[in-house]
Design a protein around this motif. Structure first.
Motif, PDB file in Angstrom:
ATOM      1  N   MET A   1       0.834  -1.195   0.000  1.00 34.54           N
ATOM      2  CA  MET A   1       0.000   0.000   0.000  1.00 34.54           C
ATOM      3  C   MET A   1       0.877   1.256   0.000  1.00 34.54           C
ATOM      4  O   MET A   1       2.082   1.179   0.173  1.00 34.54           O
ATOM      5  CB  MET A   1      -0.913   0.011   1.226  1.00 34.54           C
ATOM      6  N   LYS A   2       0.208   2.414  -0.195  1.00 33.97           N
ATOM      7  CA  LYS A   2       0.941   3.653  -0.363  1.00 33.97           C
ATOM      8  C   LYS A   2       0.320   4.716   0.521  1.00 33.97           C
ATOM      9  O   LYS A   2      -0.887   4.805   0.654  1.00 33.97           O
ATOM     10  CB  LYS A   2       0.870   4.081  -1.838  1.00 33.97           C
ATOM     11  N   ALA A   3       1.137   5.536   1.127  1.00 34.05           N
ATOM     12  CA  ALA A   3       0.649   6.562   2.032  1.00 34.05           C
ATOM     13  C   ALA A   3      -0.194   7.570   1.279  1.00 34.05           C
ATOM     14  O   ALA A   3       0.093   7.941   0.153  1.00 34.05           O
ATOM     15  CB  ALA A   3       1.832   7.265   2.705  1.00 34.05           C
ATOM     16  N   PHE A 646      -8.734   3.558  -0.268  1.00 35.90           N
ATOM     17  CA  PHE A 646      -7.875   3.790   0.897  1.00 35.90           C
ATOM     18  C   PHE A 646      -8.338   2.893   2.040  1.00 35.90           C
ATOM     19  O   PHE A 646      -9.529   2.562   2.148  1.00 35.90           O
ATOM     20  CB  PHE A 646      -7.928   5.254   1.337  1.00 35.90           C
ATOM     21  N   GLN A 648      -7.869   2.379   6.354  1.00 38.70           N
ATOM     22  CA  GLN A 648      -7.356   2.775   7.676  1.00 38.70           C
ATOM     23  C   GLN A 648      -7.618   1.622   8.638  1.00 38.70           C
ATOM     24  O   GLN A 648      -8.760   1.304   8.953  1.00 38.70           O
ATOM     25  CB  GLN A 648      -8.028   4.048   8.172  1.00 38.70           C
ATOM     26  N   HIS A 654      -3.389   7.154  10.283  1.00 36.74           N
ATOM     27  CA  HIS A 654      -3.601   7.606   8.910  1.00 36.74           C
ATOM     28  C   HIS A 654      -4.084   6.450   8.051  1.00 36.74           C
ATOM     29  O   HIS A 654      -3.819   5.285   8.339  1.00 36.74           O
ATOM     30  CB  HIS A 654      -2.309   8.187   8.322  1.00 36.74           C
ATOM     31  N   ARG A 655      -4.750   6.813   6.992  1.00 34.57           N
ATOM     32  CA  ARG A 655      -5.165   5.794   6.033  1.00 34.57           C
ATOM     33  C   ARG A 655      -4.127   5.711   4.920  1.00 34.57           C
ATOM     34  O   ARG A 655      -3.410   6.668   4.622  1.00 34.57           O
ATOM     35  CB  ARG A 655      -6.533   6.124   5.450  1.00 34.57           C
ATOM     36  N   GLN A 656      -4.068   4.544   4.279  1.00 29.96           N
ATOM     37  CA  GLN A 656      -3.112   4.296   3.215  1.00 29.96           C
ATOM     38  C   GLN A 656      -3.842   3.921   1.935  1.00 29.96           C
ATOM     39  O   GLN A 656      -4.899   3.283   1.973  1.00 29.96           O
ATOM     40  CB  GLN A 656      -2.161   3.159   3.598  1.00 29.96           C
ATOM     41  N   GLU A 657      -3.270   4.349   0.792  1.00 26.97           N
ATOM     42  CA  GLU A 657      -3.880   4.007  -0.485  1.00 26.97           C
ATOM     43  C   GLU A 657      -3.546   2.558  -0.826  1.00 26.97           C
ATOM     44  O   GLU A 657      -2.418   2.096  -0.637  1.00 26.97           O
ATOM     45  CB  GLU A 657      -3.377   4.922  -1.602  1.00 26.97           C
TER      46      GLU A 657
END
Length: 790
Positions: A1-3, A646, A648, A654-657
């Motif tokens: 995943m990506k921030a 996204f 979380q 924080h949630r991640q993409e």
């Protein structure tokens, strides 16, 4: 995943850019192969080999239709009205819309209809005009199809005066023309065929009902481009009829090498060139087979030609032939960086959009490719000033052993060939019969202009390459909006669909094509044969081989309930009026109207924060079973939107993409998790990004159950008996969702998949309703036996 916050679509944009370059290289390669003179078999083989490596999808993201509606959806929304007289093989190809007199004449197979444009199914009048039996028999003996060719297909309908219409039909391959008397208004209207006025329709109407054809009636003269023989070999542009005693027939010269060769006529329009009526001309558009010296074989090229209205032919030469006929090539191509252009050479349709200067309408043309390697269509727009400039430029001349067209550099006689006779220009030139012999001789062998006519932007304003359909028809409506006027194009296809497109010119003079809608207007898909816009009724008449339908020009309500969605639609017909997305009316004084066609930017026009961010976000809770698959559905209203997911996790700040991989697949309809893990539990957010605007569509809480939780006797904490039942139901729901998704992927069409799901859910509802009725009856019987009141 990506921030979150990092550019999540950078790789996708780079991939799209590479795909775009690949498609451009493919188009240029295909054009080089076409010009090389290879045999059609080798061309198709090479094209097939390259297509295997060509990426799927369109080069430009904005070319995807924002909204795609099926015939069922159009009927459900009240956006389409089919004509009750529609039936198989009626061939609704000829319209005569007279909004001043509120009437629509419709030409079909063996019939002419008089309809009310306000309500096409209210008291329609029908006139039967079949071909004589002996002509039908002769047509069948000639080997023609009795159903699709050996009948009287109406191809000409023109107003002659306030009470009479001139009409022609194919007459089972023996064209016939006559006058119609049209009287009354709306439900009191009637039509009558004046049998005594019947005459031969040769060179006024085509023999073949499927053959392209062009005609216009002005000042009681009929100008027509068609073939003059049964076999379709001699193509000609002619003038006939005319008020007595000025009736004079005139046509193009029979000259395969110079004038017209195997032409297919598309459109004809009277256009004034100056304020002097003696300079008025008829411009007509066609495509023909021609040798331009580049290849030995004949190539199909598109043309624009013109003749003077007051042309009566020459005195000693070109008697009863045009003595002012000139033609030029009409180019529609995509320029290549390596000097090789991708040409769309087959002209299919022409539409003129009036401007403030009646002498300078905008000319829109639909073109297709002649290549056997790839299938493509394009729309090009031309200025009348550029067309006139080409006709005022140098002439072309054939010379050399290969008869190559070169620029003519010799002496040009006086008056300039192609000039209309006018007393204000030269008092000695009263008619074309006063032209000197050298002028007549020159134009007989030099009808072609050396320069070609190019589109305004130097390239098409709309293209479609390697699609399942080709563009065949065009109608354009000039629509006022808050930020200017826009030309909305309605493009008919050979698959029975209509594309609603607006071409937007940005500040850097670059054009952006925006496909607003793709509409399947026929119940049974078939090629669109004709289209006509009713500005008064805000309707589009669409004719096909089997049906006539009336389609609304706009459906503002389908764009959504918020200002942002209405603004993102970029539809010139629609604006946010403070409470809904509705028809934009320039005269309205409502200050709450919001509209941005050029950029589609909600942040600059929608000031209500709640509305911009969207206050109707869907909330869901979903249970999944560990190691099983699950599908998270999220479908945007706009097909141009880019979906991003996204996650979380519980306890995370924080949630991640979500980055797609072999376990997580991002599809057009949602997110498929092929096998669940405990770490997949959390809060999922589905967002849609369109232009620079992003909105949240879905909040979903996913809870992952261990397999031991499915049954009460398995390992883990034992709960009430219904816990095992709940777990089993949840597992069944997950399996069913996955089965539905797999079935959707394997279905031939989305409609078939939806019908399957709809029938299954309908049966489930019926079973549930029946169980409920049986339960009520049992309770009623139980109370009755117990003596309780029922």
């Amino acid at each position: 995943m990506k921030a979150a916050g990092q550019p999540g679509n950078q790789n996708q944009q780079e991939g799209s850019r590479r795909q775009c370059l690949t498609q451009k290289k493919y188009l240029h390669w295909a054009e080089e192969v076409r010009m090389s003179g290879l045999s059609p078999v080798w061309m198709r083989l090479l094209g097939t080999l390259l297509l295997v490596q060509l990426p799927a999808g369109d080069c430009l993201r904005e070319s995807v239709p924002r909204v795609r509606l099926s015939y069922k959806e159009l009927v459900h929304s009240g956006s389409v009205v089919p004509f009750v007289g529609s039936s198989v093989g009626m061939h609704f190809q000829t319209f005569l819309l007279d909004e001043e007199r509120s009437r629509l004449l419709l030409g079909a197979k063996d019939h002419i209809y008089l309809l009310d444009p306000d309500n096409i199914n209210k008291h329609p009048r029908k006139l039967s005009w079949p071909a004589p039996r002996d002509r039908v028999d002769m047509c069948i003996l000639a080997g023609k199809n009795p159903l699709t060719e050996c009948a009287n297909f109406i191809r000409v309908l023109h107003n002659y005066n306030r009470t009479h219409v001139y009409t022609c039909g194919t007459g089972a391959f023996q064209p016939t023309c006559a006058f119609l008397e049209v009287r009354g208004h709306k439900e009191d209207g009637w039509i009558h065929l004046i049998s005594s006025s019947m005459e031969s329709g040769r060179m006024k109407c085509p023999f073949d009902p499927r053959q392209p054809f062009a005609s216009v009636l002005t000042d009681q003269y009929l100008y027509a481009g068609t073939v003059s023989d049964f076999l379709g070999k001699d193509s000609t542009f002619s003038r006939s009829l005319g008020p007595p005693p000025h009736h004079q027939y005139i046509r193009t010269d029979i000259s395969e090498d110079y004038w017209i060769n195997e032409a297919r006529f598309i459109a004809a329009h009277p256009i004034a060139d100056t304020y002097n009526p003696d300079d008025d001309k008829i411009y007509f558009f066609f495509r023909e087979a021609s040798r331009d010296g580049r290849t030995l074989d004949k190539a199909v090229l598109s043309r624009v030609a013109r003749v003077c209205k007051n042309d009566v032919g020459g005195l000693r030469s070109l008697t009863n032939k045009w003595s002012t006929f000139l033609k030029a090539r009409l180019v529609c191509s995509i320029p290549g960086t390596d000097g090789v252009d991708t040409h769309f050479d087959e002209l299919q349709d022409i539409f003129l959009v009036p401007s403030r200067d009646e002498k300078s309408p905008k000319v829109y043309g639909v073109f297709t490719t002649t290549s056997s390697i790839f299938k493509g269509s394009a729309v090009c727009m031309y200025n009348m000033e550029d067309i006139r400039a080409v006709f005022n430029g140098p002439y072309a001349h054939k010379e050399g052993p290969d008869h190559r067209w070169v620029e003519y550099e010799g002496r040009i006689p006086y008056p300039r060939p192609g000039t209309c006779p006018s007393r204000t220009y030269d008092p000695r030139l009263k008619t074309t019969k006063d032209f000197p012999d050298d002028v007549i001789s020159f134009i007989r062998t030099h009808p072609l202009m050396y320069h070609s006519v190019y589109p305004v932007t130097g390239r098409p304003i709309f293209t479609r390459v390697n699609t399942e359909y080709r563009l065949t028809q065009i109608a354009v409506d000039r629509v006022p909006a808050e930020d200017g006027h826009y030309a909305v194009m309605f493009l008919g296809t050979d698959a029975g669909s209509v594309l609603k497109v607006v071409s937007i010119t940005q500040e850097n003079w670059a054009t952006e094509e925006v496909v607003l809608e793709e509409l399947q207007v026929f119940k049974h898909p078939s090629p669109i044969l004709s289209m006509e816009i009713s500005s008064k009724q805000q309707q589009l008449f669409v004719g096909g081989g089997d049906a006539l339908v009336l389609v609304a020009l706009h459906r503002c309500h389908i764009y959504g309930q918020g200002c942002a969605e209405c603004c993102l639609a970029r539809d010139p017909y629609c604006a946010w009026d403070g409470s809904r997305c509705a028809r934009y009316i320039p005269a309205s004084k409502r200050r709450a109207r919001r509209q941005d066609i050029k950029h589609g930017d909600p942040f600059s026009h929608c000031w209500d924060t709640d509305d911009v961010l969207g206050n109707s976000i869907e909330e869901k809770v979903l249970y999944g079973v560990e190691s099983n698959s699950t599908f998270l559905e999220c479908v945007p209203k706009s097909q141009q939107a880019q979906i991003r997911w996204f996650l979380q996790r519980p306890g995370a700040e924080h949630r991640q993409e979500i980055r797609p991989d072999e376990r997580m697949l991002v599809t057009e309809r949602g997110l498929l998790i092929r096998w669940l893990q405990r770490s997949d539990a959390g809060s999922y957010v589905c967002t849609a990004q369109e232009q620079s605007f992003t909105r949240t569509l879905l909040h979903l809480s996913l809870q992952v159950l261990e397999r031991g939780q499915l049954h009460g006797h398995h390992a883990g904490p034992r709960g009430p008996q219904d816990e095992g039942v709940l777990g089993t139901a949840l597992a069944g729901e997950a399996r069913q969702r996955y089965k539905d998704y797999v079935r959707m992927l394997s279905a031939p069409s989305l409609d078939e998949y939806c019908d399957t799901i709809w029938h299954r859910e309908k049966k489930q509802r019926q079973r549930g309703k029946w169980k409920h009725i049986q339960e009520v009856r049992k309770n009623r019987n139980r109370r009755h036996h117990q003596g309780a009141p029922v």
